[in-house]
Motif scaffolding. Structure first.
Motif, PDB file in Angstrom:
ATOM      1  N   SER A   5       0.876  -1.185   0.000  1.00 20.58           N
ATOM      2  CA  SER A   5       0.000   0.000   0.000  1.00 20.58           C
ATOM      3  C   SER A   5       0.904   1.223   0.000  1.00 20.58           C
ATOM      4  O   SER A   5       2.123   1.116   0.202  1.00 20.58           O
ATOM      5  N   LEU A   6       0.312   2.392  -0.186  1.00 15.42           N
ATOM      6  CA  LEU A   6       1.115   3.622  -0.205  1.00 15.42           C
ATOM      7  C   LEU A   6       1.800   3.852   1.138  1.00 15.42           C
ATOM      8  O   LEU A   6       2.816   4.540   1.220  1.00 15.42           O
ATOM      9  N   ASP A   7       1.256   3.265   2.195  1.00 15.04           N
ATOM     10  CA  ASP A   7       1.888   3.403   3.517  1.00 15.04           C
ATOM     11  C   ASP A   7       3.185   2.600   3.622  1.00 15.04           C
ATOM     12  O   ASP A   7       3.941   2.744   4.580  1.00 15.04           O
ATOM     13  N   ASP A   8       3.421   1.701   2.679  1.00 16.50           N
ATOM     14  CA  ASP A   8       4.643   0.897   2.731  1.00 16.50           C
ATOM     15  C   ASP A   8       5.857   1.645   2.174  1.00 16.50           C
ATOM     16  O   ASP A   8       6.981   1.187   2.329  1.00 16.50           O
ATOM     17  N   PHE A   9       5.621   2.743   1.468  1.00 14.97           N
ATOM     18  CA  PHE A   9       6.743   3.440   0.830  1.00 14.97           C
ATOM     19  C   PHE A   9       7.075   4.717   1.595  1.00 14.97           C
ATOM     20  O   PHE A   9       6.173   5.484   1.961  1.00 14.97           O
ATOM     21  N   HIS A  10       8.358   4.946   1.785  1.00 13.19           N
ATOM     22  CA  HIS A  10       8.818   6.066   2.614  1.00 13.19           C
ATOM     23  C   HIS A  10       8.223   7.404   2.175  1.00 13.19           C
ATOM     24  O   HIS A  10       7.768   8.196   2.999  1.00 13.19           O
ATOM     25  N   GLN A  11       8.228   7.663   0.876  1.00 15.52           N
ATOM     26  CA  GLN A  11       7.742   8.968   0.407  1.00 15.52           C
ATOM     27  C   GLN A  11       6.223   9.078   0.490  1.00 15.52           C
ATOM     28  O   GLN A  11       5.687  10.058   0.986  1.00 15.52           O
ATOM     29  N   THR A  12       5.530   8.086  -0.037  1.00 16.01           N
ATOM     30  CA  THR A  12       4.064   8.218  -0.142  1.00 16.01           C
ATOM     31  C   THR A  12       3.396   8.150   1.230  1.00 16.01           C
ATOM     32  O   THR A  12       2.301   8.675   1.413  1.00 16.01           O
ATOM     33  N   ARG A  13       4.089   7.519   2.189  1.00 17.21           N
ATOM     34  CA  ARG A  13       3.578   7.492   3.560  1.00 17.21           C
ATOM     35  C   ARG A  13       3.431   8.919   4.109  1.00 17.21           C
ATOM     36  O   ARG A  13       2.597   9.186   4.940  1.00 17.21           O
ATOM     37  N   ARG A  14       4.269   9.810   3.632  1.00 17.24           N
ATOM     38  CA  ARG A  14       4.278  11.187   4.147  1.00 17.24           C
ATOM     39  C   ARG A  14       3.391  12.125   3.332  1.00 17.24           C
ATOM     40  O   ARG A  14       3.335  13.317   3.590  1.00 17.24           O
ATOM     41  N   LEU A  15       2.724  11.577   2.317  1.00 14.74           N
ATOM     42  CA  LEU A  15       1.840  12.395   1.484  1.00 14.74           C
ATOM     43  C   LEU A  15       0.394  11.957   1.688  1.00 14.74           C
ATOM     44  O   LEU A  15      -0.012  10.919   1.158  1.00 14.74           O
ATOM     45  N   PRO A  16      -0.381  12.708   2.449  1.00 27.00           N
ATOM     46  CA  PRO A  16      -1.773  12.304   2.656  1.00 27.00           C
ATOM     47  C   PRO A  16      -2.528  12.363   1.334  1.00 27.00           C
ATOM     48  O   PRO A  16      -2.119  13.098   0.430  1.00 27.00           O
ATOM     49  N   PRO A  17      -3.635  11.599   1.208  1.00 26.63           N
ATOM     50  CA  PRO A  17      -4.404  11.660  -0.045  1.00 26.63           C
ATOM     51  C   PRO A  17      -4.846  13.104  -0.296  1.00 26.63           C
ATOM     52  O   PRO A  17      -5.210  13.811   0.639  1.00 26.63           O
TER      53      PRO A  17
END
Ligand SMILES: Cc1ncc(COP(=O)(O)O)c(C=O)c1O
Length: 390
Positions: A5-17
């Protein structure tokens, strides 16, 4: 391999939808069901680029070398046209070789500069509410953000001073965006003078987003670079998107301090080859004709602003008057506190899509943004529909 999921990746975890995507989804679903939705949610101009700009693109696309990679920092005539614009509009002299870089839109420029100057853990000071890339450009670059008030007042410097006093490490930059998206507030030159004094005292860079330089009524918004000494510490971003109705063409500019422009140019040289050559040539024409093109753009937004305010007033929906940008920014009607819930209700009950203030940061909660991206009649109808739903 397990599904990520997007929460698994360092960058996308920090970008809310993107909050705005939720309204966009509702618009899509409502239209698919056959409903007439007036979409005033995105700041995407609905008007055409000027005829001479389109004609230049059409002619140059047949050039033998048109399809080759262009120059990452922008062709010289384009950078020269940008420097001439700054000279004519603001009285600011720029060297097109060292102080101007053309970019794939100003959003991209901002993110790339953030990437160029930020070390992990670096701190920046950013207005809240603000256009999302102002915060997330730095978040993506590994930085952290401290919020400032969006209004250009002494309170900005008091808040920045507190951050400087109590933060380790100290901030590296202060972000300015006037006229502001979303608040539409603009700054006077005195505020910029204070900002330059403050930034020099505390060893901060100033990054000024001037995307709405040409969308105003009355006094033209100033450039930060008009302030003596601003060039020592500042970069300013402008854009063809709103000034010339060229949002989809992806042309922007970063100008100012040579060291910062060199850093951005280096990063860009690894990431892109510049916009499509004929687009750069067409944008050169837009900059050369900036006065007549922007007169026309301003006249349209002025007339649309009037139509929206008049119809909203008649419909009992109070929208504070704004004089800059292509937006109106208004508190939620009495009794409403949740901007996303309000926007959902307006799509469902009024067939009108607006931007929830919370999408611009917690400081935007309690407001909605209305983009003037429909003609006068549709804007008036939108106001009437919202008025009825209220
Ligand atoms: C304040 C602000 N800066 C930058 C941009 C992005 O402009 P560009 O199309 O040049 O990337 C926008 C677009 O809405 C904006 O509102």
């Amino acid at each position: 391999m397990r599904k990520r999921s997007l929460d698994d990746f360092h960058q996308t975890r920090r970008l809310p939808p993107y909050v705005f995507a939720q309204v966009a989804e509702m618009v899509k679903a409502a239209r698919a069901a056959g409903r007439d939705i007036i979409d005033l949610s995105m700041g995407s101009p609905d008007m055409q680029a000027a005829p001479q700009v389109i004609e230049t693109l059409r002619e140059r696309v047949y050039d033998e070398d048109a399809s080759r990679y262009s120059d990452s920092r922008g062709i010289l005539p384009l950078r020269q046209a940008c420097a001439d614009y700054y000279d004519q509009r603001f009285g600011v002299a720029l060297n097109p070789d060292t102080q101007v870089v053309a970019t794939l839109g100003s959003k991209n420029a901002f993110a790339n500069l953030a990437f160029a100057i930020t070390a992990p853990g670096d701190l920046i000071c950013c207005p809240n509410p603000s256009y999302p890339i102002h915060m997330f450009g730095f978040v993506m670059a590994g930085g952290s953000v401290r919020h400032l008030p969006a209004e250009p007042s002494e309170e900005v410097f008091r808040a920045a001073e507190r951050t400087i006093r109590f933060s380790v490490p100290k901030p590296i930059a202060l972000i300015l965006n006037y006229p502001s998206n979303p608040t539409t507030i603009t700054a006077e030159i005195g505020f910029y003078e204070e900002a330059v004094r403050f930034a020099k005292k505390h060893d901060l860079f100033l990054l000024s987003d001037l995307a709405y330089a040409e969308v105003y009524e009355g006094t033209p918004p100033p450039s930060l670079l008009q302030v003596e000494g601003a060039m020592d510490i500042s970069v300013e971003f402008t854009s063809a998107s709103k000034s010339f109705n060229m949002a989809g063409w992806r042309m922007g500019f970063a100008v100012g301090n040579e060291d910062l422009i060199a850093a951005l140019t280096r990063v860009k040289s690894y990431l892109d080859y510049g916009s499509f050559g004929p687009i750069q040539q067409a944008c050169t024409v837009a900059l050369q004709d900036w006065q007549s093109i922007t007169d026309d753009v301003r006249a349209h937004y002025r007339s649309r602003r009037r139509a929206l305010h008049k119809a909203a007033e008649e419909a009992g929906w109070h929208i504070p008057r704004s004089e800059t940008t292509m937006f109106a920014w208004t508190p939620l009607p009495k009794g409403e506190t949740d901007s996303l819930a309000f926007c959902r209700r307006m799509v469902a009950e009024a067939g009108v899509a607006l931007s929830p203030g919370v999408g611009f940061g917690e400081g935007g909660e309690g407001h909605v943004r209305i983009a003037l991206v429909a003609d006068e009649a549709r804007l008036a109808e939108a106001a009437q529909r919202v008025g009825r739903a209220l």
